[in-house]
Design an enzyme around this catalytic site. Sequence first.
Site, PDB file in Angstrom:
ATOM      1  N   HIS A  16       0.834  -1.203   0.000  1.00  0.00           N
ATOM      2  CA  HIS A  16       0.000   0.000   0.000  1.00  0.00           C
ATOM      3  C   HIS A  16       0.868   1.253   0.000  1.00  0.00           C
ATOM      4  CE1 HIS A  16      -2.896   2.717   2.430  1.00  0.00           C
ATOM      5  NE2 HIS A  16      -3.396   2.619   1.211  1.00  0.00           N
ATOM      6  N   GLU A  43       0.686  -0.679  -4.890  1.00  0.00           N
ATOM      7  CA  GLU A  43      -0.319   0.364  -5.166  1.00  0.00           C
ATOM      8  C   GLU A  43       0.317   1.687  -4.785  1.00  0.00           C
ATOM      9  OE1 GLU A  43      -3.531   3.148  -3.490  1.00  0.00           O
ATOM     10  OE2 GLU A  43      -1.766   2.301  -2.523  1.00  0.00           O
ATOM     11  N   ASP A  45      -0.381   6.299  -5.195  1.00  0.00           N
ATOM     12  CA  ASP A  45      -1.346   7.355  -5.487  1.00  0.00           C
ATOM     13  C   ASP A  45      -0.709   8.390  -6.403  1.00  0.00           C
ATOM     14  OD1 ASP A  45      -3.295   6.403  -3.403  1.00  0.00           O
ATOM     15  OD2 ASP A  45      -1.589   6.882  -2.121  1.00  0.00           O
ATOM     16  N   HIS A  58      -0.285  11.327  -2.050  1.00  0.00           N
ATOM     17  CA  HIS A  58      -1.623  10.956  -1.600  1.00  0.00           C
ATOM     18  C   HIS A  58      -2.499  12.177  -1.330  1.00  0.00           C
ATOM     19  CE1 HIS A  58      -4.656   9.848   1.443  1.00  0.00           C
ATOM     20  NE2 HIS A  58      -4.645   8.652   0.904  1.00  0.00           N
ATOM     21  N   GLU A 118      -3.460   4.358  -8.317  1.00  0.00           N
ATOM     22  CA  GLU A 118      -4.698   4.976  -7.826  1.00  0.00           C
ATOM     23  C   GLU A 118      -4.658   6.464  -8.137  1.00  0.00           C
ATOM     24  OE1 GLU A 118      -5.859   4.870  -3.623  1.00  0.00           O
ATOM     25  OE2 GLU A 118      -7.371   6.360  -4.178  1.00  0.00           O
TER      26      GLU A 118
HETATM   27  O1  G3P Z   1      -6.567   2.064  -3.309  1.00  0.00           O
HETATM   28  C1  G3P Z   1      -6.700   1.528  -2.031  1.00  0.00           C
HETATM   29  C2  G3P Z   1      -6.315   2.530  -0.973  1.00  0.00           C
HETATM   30  O2  G3P Z   1      -5.046   3.041  -1.285  1.00  0.00           O
HETATM   31  C3  G3P Z   1      -7.302   3.644  -0.836  1.00  0.00           C
HETATM   32  O3  G3P Z   1      -7.022   4.470   0.230  1.00  0.00           O
HETATM   33  O4  G3P Z   1      -6.423   6.690   1.076  1.00  0.00           O
HETATM   34  O5  G3P Z   1      -4.737   4.892   1.112  1.00  0.00           O
HETATM   35  O6  G3P Z   1      -5.387   5.913  -1.044  1.00  0.00           O
HETATM   36  P1  G3P Z   1      -5.834   5.531   0.341  1.00  0.00           P
HETATM   37 MG    MG Z   2      -4.237   4.702  -2.445  1.00  0.00          MG
END
Ligand code: G3P
Ligand code: MG
Length: 247
Positions: A16, A43, A45, A58, A118
């Site tokens: 993450h 993953e 952002d 993020h 993302e």
């Molecule tokens: O995409 C899954 C997760 O990353 C969503 O939450 O706020 O960590 O981007 P966040």
């Molecule tokens: Mg995310």
Amino acid sequence: MIRPPLGWPLPRIFAHRGGGALAPENTLAGLRLAARLGLRAVEFDVMLSADGTPWLIHDETLERTTSGCGRVGETSDAVLRVLDAGAGQHPAFAGEPLPTLESAAGVCRQLGLWVNVEIKPASGCEALTGDVVARHVRRLWAGDDLPLVSSFSETTLAAARAAVPDLPLGSVYERPPADWLTRVDALAALTLHCAASSLDDELRWAARRAGIPLLCYTVDDPHRAAALFRSGVAAVFSDRIDRLGES
Ligand code: G3P
Ligand code: MG
């Protein structure tokens, strides 16, 4: 509606925000750490700068994760390029730069990491961000498995779909609304992502019936992850990639 084919490269564990909690979020150091720990997928952002360049970050503002201040969407590439995105996590990471999507794509391709991009649009920039990021993804992963591109914003996903019709898309919700399947199908999204805490039997069964892989965030306990996999969850996003290995 076309569902993911068998053999679609969907690993069960995604680091993450790059390297989970073990490295500064959304950095190249995190991606490299994930690979060193044996992760096959990450993953991260992505948001646009004032120059329209996709960067890994993020928040809409710079303060929490970098040495900068102000809004990402109002900051030029020249300013973003010299920020420190590591020292806030630990002095050992001082000097770690804020990465562009282009540099992250290079590292992921080199390390063989499969990616979930993302898209985090700044408010008011939902369609533009979807369009621009989708085109960058298509170019940066040319000739390779395309990343899974996801977003909480349906406007962003629709723009990404229009820009790159064959882009694998994922719809992200905290708690999917009752009509999630209609929404997912309208976008021709392949996956449904939700908070693990919002998962219930009804959602699990509806996703299974529809043939849509369910991806859950954020899961740090290996026993919880194992239970989710047994219940039919396809993949989890984790901050504790030292605890959750591919098994
Ligand atoms: O995409 C899954 C997760 O990353 C969503 O939450 O706020 O960590 O981007 P966040
Ligand atoms: Mg995310």
